[in-house]
Design an enzyme around this catalytic site. Structure first.
Site, PDB file in Angstrom:
ATOM      1  N   GLU A  58      -6.058 -36.795 -19.110  1.00 24.52           N
ATOM      2  CA  GLU A  58      -5.745 -37.227 -17.739  1.00 24.52           C
ATOM      3  C   GLU A  58      -5.456 -38.719 -17.663  1.00 24.52           C
ATOM      4  O   GLU A  58      -4.682 -39.170 -16.812  1.00 24.52           O
ATOM      5  CB  GLU A  58      -6.888 -36.860 -16.786  1.00 24.52           C
ATOM      6  CG  GLU A  58      -7.059 -35.362 -16.552  1.00 24.52           C
ATOM      7  CD  GLU A  58      -7.980 -34.711 -17.580  1.00 24.52           C
ATOM      8  OE1 GLU A  58      -8.321 -35.350 -18.600  1.00 24.52           O
ATOM      9  OE2 GLU A  58      -8.357 -33.537 -17.359  1.00 24.52           O
ATOM     10  N   GLN A 121     -18.809 -29.170 -13.116  1.00 23.08           N
ATOM     11  CA  GLN A 121     -17.663 -30.093 -12.987  1.00 23.08           C
ATOM     12  C   GLN A 121     -17.589 -30.746 -11.604  1.00 23.08           C
ATOM     13  O   GLN A 121     -16.506 -30.979 -11.080  1.00 23.08           O
ATOM     14  CB  GLN A 121     -16.343 -29.400 -13.348  1.00 23.08           C
ATOM     15  CG  GLN A 121     -16.256 -29.077 -14.849  1.00 23.08           C
ATOM     16  CD  GLN A 121     -14.881 -28.632 -15.301  1.00 23.08           C
ATOM     17  OE1 GLN A 121     -14.126 -28.034 -14.529  1.00 23.08           O
ATOM     18  NE2 GLN A 121     -14.555 -28.894 -16.554  1.00 23.08           N
ATOM     19  N   MET A 485      -6.901 -59.723 -30.810  1.00 19.58           N
ATOM     20  CA  MET A 485      -7.251 -60.804 -29.902  1.00 19.58           C
ATOM     21  C   MET A 485      -8.746 -61.111 -29.975  1.00 19.58           C
ATOM     22  O   MET A 485      -9.158 -62.282 -29.928  1.00 19.58           O
ATOM     23  CB  MET A 485      -6.850 -60.454 -28.460  1.00 19.58           C
ATOM     24  CG  MET A 485      -7.057 -61.585 -27.472  1.00 19.58           C
ATOM     25  SD  MET A 485      -6.087 -63.056 -27.881  1.00 19.58           S
ATOM     26  CE  MET A 485      -4.570 -62.733 -26.983  1.00 19.58           C
TER      27      MET A 485
END
Lengths: 586, 97
Positions: A58, A121, A485
């Site tokens: 998702e 859920q 980084m």
């Protein structure tokens, strides 16, 4: 609300009403993944004219919808089920909020009778997403679906754009309702002001005409408002230096002589110094982010502030505004052009000394990099050649880190909406799914995701989605086998103690094989002499996604740099090397 | 920016809908604004509630507090009633909009 759908007044399920509502909102594509609570909606999606792209995670749906929105200027739509499906959208929603992206997230919720019972859920996604949605909804009555969807699109795309989440209980999707698309939207608490006050425009023009060291501080709002043409007219009217923030790259052509580059932590010496030495910042759709200002109390110490923004809450948030103009920045600039002409007719400031100083800095301190001594690939060179070979109509996306900064520095952006990145949120893993969404929104454009080896391992599963759905993006992995980084900060601030930044990604995974396994072409490049032909080979493949593993030197660093929390005056052009200020006439 | 602590009372009309208290309270929390007192009550219009919020402004300007509150879609109007004799238990109907 341009048209009344033919389905108006028809009896149907809430799920069909949802899909009819999305059609009525002119949605052409959505990115999603079904599950139990949202399943009723997926039945009418099967018959809908809307293209649904089935993602593998998702989070990929959310960033893809964002990439689509950033390229097209339309709302991007993602859809997921309840609980973990919905929480996987949390990062893209936060990302979209930070970068003002019009994103619509539709989530299924457990049946209304089960809400609050810790049902299977079940997650309070409305509560979870309150801090970083522009607004959000929980719908339990199917009759409310069309009105809520219409409001969601209205809120997401007007004013300062932003994400809106609509959570719909499963029983509301299953029950029967009568579809009724609203003819108008009335929200007592939402009336964004788009037209600036005439007095503010007059004051702004007067302030500009009085200044002798003005700088255009251009933010992402200029791209959101499609104001790049007006911006150029305004800049060329005044003939003053321009800086474009990370979110505004492409709002003003890099090739333009008045462009000083990007300001901020990894900005150019000319752009950073222009802000520091200015007597006026003409701030257009920018928000004085800490990555631009450095230590706020020392930022642009002698500058008055003209701040134009659509969001009144940005005015004075980080820096006091001497003149504030609240409104759409395109309308603002359009109004400012004649007002400034009139003001300049009375008082034409002499900016020649200021422009000479800025041009001297620009020519003395161009962006640059050293080629590695050992003959290995330079990451900056790879990115520079990608930009040069692919050309200025290419859309580039990036992950977050060194490769992102180099992509913002060493590619020349000439057009708006050709540079997509996660600016405010700094979301590693944004690059690949955003490129997928960008390619769906602009199928005829070449889309390159410039990704790090760390970022790529967060969201590369969407290459399967790309391969199966004919979305032939190109991915350049700038593989320095590190969280580059973070490693750079360890080099500079932690005595080279490389705690947990070694990813060993030149050993595992084998990126070309991984790419091939996902239905993409996998290429690899390790030697400078192979660079151009590898890029050209990737450019020649347009029927499949391509992934190139550029195995680059590990120790390259991003320069210039203003260390976090320090003043912009402390800008370094290389390790322990400050610009030679004494030689500059400032 | 101010270092002194100043008390303000804001009268805020909001949509009477589930979650609206969480929206306002969450905004104050995440922006590090201080709520001293908070009172929520009905108005003559059942779709609108009134919040009377005592704000201690410290570090932020009152303008910033109001501007951020105003961004909430559920917030209809905000009135600074500091020193206007309004008490925080005041829940009289208010049609100001």
């Amino acid at each position: 609300m341009a048209h009344i759908p033919t389905a108006n007044g028809t009896a149907m399920t809430g799920a069909t009403s949802l899909v009819k509502s999305l059609e009525a909102a002119d949605v052409e594509v959505m990115f999603g993944l079904p599950g139990g609570a949202i399943l009723p909606a997926y039945d009418p999606i099967f018959d809908s004219s809307i293209r649904h792209i089935l993602v593998r995670h998702e989070q990929g749906a959310g960033h893809a919808a964002t990439g689509y929105a950033q390229v097209t200027g339309r709302a991007g739509v993602c859809i997921a089920t309840s609980g973990p499906g919905a929480t996987n959208l949390v990062t893209p929603l936060m990302d979209a909020a930070m970068d003002s992206v019009p994103l619509i997230a539709i989530t299924g919720q457990v049946p209304s009778a089960a809400i609050g019972t810790d049902a299977f859920q079940e997650a309070d996604i409305r509560g979870i997403t309150m801090p970083f949605t522009k607004h959000n909804y929980l719908v339990t009555n199917p009759d409310e679906i069309p009105g809520v969807i219409a409001e969601a699109f209205h809120i997401a795309t007007t004013g300062r754009p932003g994400p809106v989440l609509v959570d719909i209980a499963k029983d509301a999707l299953q029950k029967m309702t009568t579809f009724n698309w609203p003819t108008s939207i009335k929200l007592a608490g939402y009336n964004p002001k788009t037209t600036p006050d005439a007095q503010a425009i007059t004051d702004a023009a007067a302030l500009i005409a009085q200044s002798s060291k003005p700088v255009f501080y251009v933010g992402g709002g200029v791209i959101k408002a499609n104001a790049h043409k007006e911006l150029r007219q305004l800049v060329e009217l005044l003939v003053a230096p321009v800086v474009t923030t990370l979110m505004a790259r492409g709002a003003f052509p890099d090739s333009h002589p008045l462009h000083m580059g990007m300001p901020g932590m990894h900005g150019t010496v000319a752009a950073v110094t222009a802000l520091q030495k200015a007597d006026l910042l003409i701030t257009l759709g920018a928000r004085f982010d800490d990555r631009v200002t450095g230590k706020l109390s020392t930022f642009a110490p002698n500058a008055k502030i003209l701040h134009a923004d659509i969001d009144p809450a940005e005015i004075g948030k980080n820096r006091h505004a001497d003149v504030a103009v609240v409104g759409d920045v395109r309308e603002t600039i359009s109004a400012l052009i004649p007002a400034l002409k009139a003001a300049l007719a009375k008082n034409q400031p002499d900016l020649s000394t200021w422009m000479r100083q800025m041009n001297s800095l620009k020519s003395t301190y161009p962006l640059g990099y050293d080629q590695p001594d050992d003959g290995s690939l330079s990451p900056q060179h790879v990115i520079q050649r990608l930009g040069q070979i692919s050309g200025t109509d290419t859309i580039f996306t990036a992950g977050v880190g060194q490769h992102q900064m180099w992509a913002s520095q060493f590619i020349s952006y000439e057009h708006p909406r050709t540079w997509l990145n996660s600016g405010g949120a700094g979301t590693m893993g944004y690059g690949v799914p955003a490129a997928m969404g960008a390619k769906v929104g602009a199928p005829d454009a070449t889309v390159w995701a410039i990704d790090g080896d760390g970022c790529f391992q967060m969201t590369n599963q969407e290459l399967v989605t790309c391969a199966l759905n004919n979305i032939p993006i190109k991915v350049a992995i700038i593989n320095n086998e590190s969280l580059g980084m973070v490693r750079q900060w360890q080099t500079l601030f932690y005595e080279g103690r490389y705690s947990n930044t070694n990813l060993e990604s030149k050993r595992v995974p084998n990126f070309p094989m991984l790419a091939e396994s996902m239905g993409c072409v996998g290429l690899s490049c390790e030697r400078p002499e192979d660079l151009d032909k590898t890029i050209e080979k990737a450019m020649s493949i347009n029927d499949q996604p391509v992934v190139v593993d550029f195995r680059v030197h590990r120790d390259a660093m991003v320069w210039p740099m203003v260390a976090a929390g320090t003043s912009n005056d402390e800008i370094m052009i290389a390790r322990a090397t400050a610009p030679d200020w004494d030689s500059q006439e400032l | 920016m101010t270092t002194s602590r100043r008390q303000h009372t804001l009268e805020v009309l909001v949509e009477n809908e589930p979650g609206v208290l969480a929206r306002v309270a969450g905004l104050f929390s995440r922006r590090a604004f201080n709520i001293e007192t908070l009172n929520v009550g009905p108005t003559a219009d059942s779709s609108i509630s009134k919040m009377v919020i005592g704000v201690a402004v410290e570090g932020h300007s009152l303008e910033q507090v109001i501007a951020q509150l105003d961004k909430l879609v559920s917030v209809i109007s905000i009135k600074d009633v500091t020193g206007k004799g309004k008490e925080v238990h005041d829940t009289q109907p208010d049609y100001q909009n």
